[in-house]
Design an enzyme around this catalytic site. Structure first.
Site, mmCIF file in Angstrom:
data_model
loop_
_atom_site.group_PDB
_atom_site.id
_atom_site.type_symbol
_atom_site.label_atom_id
_atom_site.label_comp_id
_atom_site.label_asym_id
_atom_site.label_seq_id
_atom_site.Cartn_x
_atom_site.Cartn_y
_atom_site.Cartn_z
ATOM 1 N N ASN A 247 0.845 -1.186 0.000
ATOM 2 C CA ASN A 247 0.000 0.000 0.000
ATOM 3 C C ASN A 247 0.887 1.246 0.000
ATOM 4 O O ASN A 247 1.568 1.543 0.985
ATOM 5 C CB ASN A 247 -0.914 -0.021 1.230
ATOM 6 C CG ASN A 247 -1.941 1.086 1.220
ATOM 7 O OD1 ASN A 247 -1.622 2.234 0.964
ATOM 8 N ND2 ASN A 247 -3.182 0.739 1.513
ATOM 9 N N ASP B 275 -1.869 -4.375 11.176
ATOM 10 C CA ASP B 275 -3.208 -4.857 10.842
ATOM 11 C C ASP B 275 -4.182 -3.847 11.410
ATOM 12 O O ASP B 275 -4.053 -3.451 12.577
ATOM 13 C CB ASP B 275 -3.467 -6.249 11.412
ATOM 14 C CG ASP B 275 -4.762 -6.852 10.859
ATOM 15 O OD1 ASP B 275 -5.077 -6.601 9.681
ATOM 16 O OD2 ASP B 275 -5.441 -7.564 11.600
ATOM 17 N N ASP C 264 -12.098 5.366 5.250
ATOM 18 C CA ASP C 264 -11.857 6.789 5.506
ATOM 19 C C ASP C 264 -13.006 7.697 5.061
ATOM 20 O O ASP C 264 -13.354 8.641 5.776
ATOM 21 C CB ASP C 264 -10.558 7.242 4.828
ATOM 22 C CG ASP C 264 -9.315 6.784 5.571
ATOM 23 O OD1 ASP C 264 -9.406 6.524 6.789
ATOM 24 O OD2 ASP C 264 -8.248 6.691 4.939
#
Length: 204
Positions: free
Chosen positions: A9, A72, A158
């Site tokens: 990511n 995580d 988000d």
């Protein structure tokens, strides 16, 4: 010194790099999984964020020999008894399908009144390094779940998470504000004392 963040990511990589820079740890070069030879990655089967983060960091260190950081994270919704939790990334069934995950969660909360839409982003971060060094830390970020997505600066949940004390979603915050406030920012900063073992702070 090279440190491996066990993630592909790009936004997570950027976040860790910004946090290290702001802490003055310019002696650390952060690599992602795309920067090292591929290795088998065990599925995230632990029922806790901490267990999954530590397993990923151990796998990365064992495969590469590099000091490794892994996280995580997910969202724990009060009205869903803390779910999706560790299942956040695959809540809709397909891992990493953010739009489907958002739609499912919003659908499940459709009839939940505004005063019961509390939630927390949770992040466990682990560091594994030579000499038997292992550390696991946890950050939490409280807020509420919006009824409609807003913002493009984040990923995952988000766009529907409004942090406490803010009138915008996490995806509407600047990267700098998000680093300061977020669950992942909190957790990564808690790892800084361990990372300082591998780099000298920049002269002030």
């Amino acid at each position: 010194m090279k440190v491996l963040l066990a993630s592909r990511n790009a936004k997570k990589l950027g976040e860790l790099r910004r946090i290290l820079e702001s802490a003055g740890l310019d002696g650390i070069r952060v690599l992602g999984l795309a920067d090292v030879p591929e290795f088998p990655e065990a599925p995230e089967t632990d029922p806790t964020f901490e267990g999954n983060a530590l397993a990923k960091a151990r796998d990365a260190f064992a495969a590469t020999g590099l000091p490794s950081v892994a996280d995580d994270s997910g969202i724990a919704v009060d009205a869903l008894n803390g779910m999706p939790g560790v299942l956040s990334a695959r809540w809709s069934g397909a891992h990493g399908n953010d739009p489907a995950n958002l739609r499912l969660l919003l659908g499940q909360l459709r009839d939940v009144p505004d005063d019961r839409r509390g939630a927390a982003f949770v992040c466990a971060a682990a560091f594994v390094a030579p000499g038997g060094v292992e550390a696991v830390v946890r950050g939490e970020w409280r807020g509420t779940i919006r009824r409609e997505p807003a913002g493009t600066n984040g990923f995952g949940y988000d766009p529907i998470f409004q942090p406490e004390g803010r009138d915008v979603t996490s995806a509407e915050l600047s990267p700098e504000d998000k680093d300061e406030l977020s669950h992942r920012g909190q957790a990564l900063r808690l790892l800084l004392p361990h990372l300082r073992e591998f780099a000298r702070p920049r002269a002030r």
